[in-house]
Design a protein around this motif. Sequence first.
Motif, mmCIF file in Angstrom:
data_model
loop_
_atom_site.group_PDB
_atom_site.id
_atom_site.type_symbol
_atom_site.label_atom_id
_atom_site.label_comp_id
_atom_site.label_asym_id
_atom_site.label_seq_id
_atom_site.Cartn_x
_atom_site.Cartn_y
_atom_site.Cartn_z
ATOM 1 N N ALA A 112 -4.663 -12.180 57.445
ATOM 2 C CA ALA A 112 -3.399 -12.699 56.940
ATOM 3 C C ALA A 112 -2.357 -12.798 58.041
ATOM 4 C CB ALA A 112 -2.893 -11.818 55.799
ATOM 5 N N SER A 113 -2.351 -11.821 58.951
ATOM 6 C CA SER A 113 -1.378 -11.830 60.047
ATOM 7 C C SER A 113 -1.616 -12.987 61.008
ATOM 8 C CB SER A 113 -1.428 -10.508 60.807
ATOM 9 O OG SER A 113 -0.979 -9.439 59.999
ATOM 10 N N ARG A 114 -2.862 -13.469 61.080
ATOM 11 C CA ARG A 114 -3.174 -14.590 61.971
ATOM 12 C C ARG A 114 -2.848 -15.942 61.344
ATOM 13 N NH1 ARG A 114 -7.787 -11.282 63.009
ATOM 14 N NH2 ARG A 114 -9.028 -12.522 61.547
ATOM 15 N N LYS A 115 -2.617 -15.967 60.029
ATOM 16 C CA LYS A 115 -2.286 -17.221 59.362
ATOM 17 C C LYS A 115 -0.843 -17.627 59.665
ATOM 18 C CE LYS A 115 -5.383 -17.152 55.381
ATOM 19 N NZ LYS A 115 -5.932 -18.505 55.654
ATOM 20 N N ARG A 116 -0.570 -18.918 59.559
ATOM 21 C CA ARG A 116 0.807 -19.405 59.658
ATOM 22 C C ARG A 116 1.379 -19.430 58.247
ATOM 23 N NH1 ARG A 116 1.736 -24.319 63.721
ATOM 24 N NH2 ARG A 116 3.836 -23.511 63.349
ATOM 25 N N LEU A 117 1.949 -18.301 57.853
ATOM 26 C CA LEU A 117 2.471 -18.165 56.502
ATOM 27 C C LEU A 117 3.770 -18.952 56.345
ATOM 28 C CD1 LEU A 117 1.882 -14.346 55.883
ATOM 29 C CD2 LEU A 117 0.352 -16.266 55.374
ATOM 30 N N ALA A 118 4.134 -19.222 55.099
ATOM 31 C CA ALA A 118 5.374 -19.937 54.815
ATOM 32 C C ALA A 118 6.583 -19.117 55.260
ATOM 33 C CB ALA A 118 5.470 -20.238 53.322
ATOM 34 N N PHE A 119 7.662 -19.818 55.582
ATOM 35 C CA PHE A 119 8.925 -19.199 55.988
ATOM 36 C C PHE A 119 8.671 -18.251 57.174
ATOM 37 C CE2 PHE A 119 9.066 -20.155 51.420
ATOM 38 C CZ PHE A 119 10.128 -21.056 51.386
ATOM 39 N N ASP A 120 9.294 -17.068 57.142
ATOM 40 C CA ASP A 120 9.044 -16.053 58.175
ATOM 41 C C ASP A 120 8.220 -14.907 57.606
ATOM 42 O OD1 ASP A 120 10.926 -15.046 56.472
ATOM 43 O OD2 ASP A 120 12.337 -14.403 58.024
ATOM 44 N N HIS A 121 7.341 -15.224 56.662
ATOM 45 C CA HIS A 121 6.591 -14.186 55.963
ATOM 46 C C HIS A 121 5.596 -13.464 56.859
ATOM 47 C CE1 HIS A 121 7.478 -15.713 51.609
ATOM 48 N NE2 HIS A 121 8.561 -15.515 52.346
ATOM 49 N N GLY A 122 5.185 -14.084 57.959
ATOM 50 C CA GLY A 122 4.351 -13.379 58.916
ATOM 51 C C GLY A 122 5.080 -12.197 59.525
ATOM 52 N N GLU A 123 6.358 -12.378 59.824
ATOM 53 C CA GLU A 123 7.176 -11.291 60.360
ATOM 54 C C GLU A 123 7.343 -10.183 59.327
ATOM 55 O OE1 GLU A 123 11.818 -10.549 61.811
ATOM 56 O OE2 GLU A 123 10.999 -12.583 61.709
ATOM 57 N N LEU A 124 7.572 -10.560 58.077
ATOM 58 C CA LEU A 124 7.724 -9.571 57.007
ATOM 59 C C LEU A 124 6.434 -8.783 56.810
ATOM 60 C CD1 LEU A 124 10.234 -11.363 56.529
ATOM 61 C CD2 LEU A 124 9.829 -11.114 54.065
ATOM 62 N N LEU A 125 5.304 -9.492 56.848
ATOM 63 C CA LEU A 125 4.015 -8.826 56.666
ATOM 64 C C LEU A 125 3.750 -7.831 57.783
ATOM 65 C CD1 LEU A 125 1.244 -8.405 55.396
ATOM 66 C CD2 LEU A 125 0.455 -10.460 56.601
ATOM 67 N N ASP A 126 3.996 -8.228 59.021
ATOM 68 C CA ASP A 126 3.764 -7.319 60.148
ATOM 69 C C ASP A 126 4.632 -6.068 60.024
ATOM 70 O OD1 ASP A 126 1.921 -9.076 61.174
ATOM 71 O OD2 ASP A 126 3.290 -9.954 62.657
ATOM 72 N N ALA A 127 5.871 -6.238 59.574
ATOM 73 C CA ALA A 127 6.758 -5.092 59.401
ATOM 74 C C ALA A 127 6.258 -4.172 58.299
ATOM 75 C CB ALA A 127 8.174 -5.570 59.080
ATOM 76 N N ALA A 128 5.733 -4.746 57.222
ATOM 77 C CA ALA A 128 5.232 -3.934 56.110
ATOM 78 C C ALA A 128 3.992 -3.149 56.515
ATOM 79 C CB ALA A 128 4.927 -4.827 54.908
ATOM 80 N N VAL A 129 3.073 -3.788 57.252
ATOM 81 C CA VAL A 129 1.863 -3.104 57.697
ATOM 82 C C VAL A 129 2.222 -1.958 58.633
ATOM 83 C CG1 VAL A 129 -0.273 -3.351 59.009
ATOM 84 C CG2 VAL A 129 0.384 -5.117 57.369
ATOM 85 N N ALA A 130 3.150 -2.210 59.550
ATOM 86 C CA ALA A 130 3.565 -1.164 60.487
ATOM 87 C C ALA A 130 4.206 0.005 59.752
ATOM 88 C CB ALA A 130 4.530 -1.745 61.523
ATOM 89 N N ARG A 131 5.056 -0.285 58.768
ATOM 90 C CA ARG A 131 5.700 0.789 57.994
ATOM 91 C C ARG A 131 4.673 1.605 57.232
ATOM 92 N NH1 ARG A 131 10.415 1.298 54.872
ATOM 93 N NH2 ARG A 131 11.490 0.252 56.580
ATOM 94 N N LEU A 132 3.754 0.921 56.554
ATOM 95 C CA LEU A 132 2.738 1.620 55.771
ATOM 96 C C LEU A 132 1.907 2.531 56.659
ATOM 97 C CD1 LEU A 132 1.120 2.148 53.204
ATOM 98 C CD2 LEU A 132 -0.193 0.074 53.687
#
Length: 218
Positions: A112-132
Amino acid sequence: MFTVLGDALQVLLVKRPADSDEPFPGKWALPGGFVNIEEDATLLDCALRKLREKTGVITPYLEQLGSWGGAQRDPRGWSATHCFYALVPAQAMQLRSGANAADVTWFEVDAASRKRLAFDHGELLDAAVARLRSKVEYTSLPAFLLEEPFTLPALQHVYEVVLGRDVDKSAFRKRMLDGGFMEEAGMVTGSLGRPAMSYRLRDRSQAALFPRTFNSTK
């Protein structure tokens, strides 16, 4: 929204309709939506409602991650997003799409992190994974990824999947039993066909905190 399937940490993505007049048609995105001031008394209420509408899921654990805002995030204009992350056991749910989502499915977080997600959702996902992953080092959060009752080997497996490494078995067992966040739920048949004690969480509203981080077996 995270779960563990097999040997992988997975995140839930929704697919935006391909024929939509809205931005990023046909792109995968994190589930979300707008605040409804008539229905949502708080940001948490909004997060729970949008998760239910877009995925059919009522999560047992939801935590606010942070806020993002700016003029370039959305081609429709300046926007602010309040992001939450959810932990759910995969066995306890049936996904469904709806409310402007053409499809909904699980992806391994690395894919999922390698996909070009809509908006800036890639940045949000990376932050969530790091927090978890950082919080898993010193909390009981992975227990929310398991259906109850669960065994200690099952819990250790989830920890190792989220952390991406092995942890010492004896030290793990001691920390879990000394943590005071579980209660015995009776004997069950373990993964090797042997009887094993199962457990339930005493409190599903928050995770237990440990005084030290986990040590690798290597």
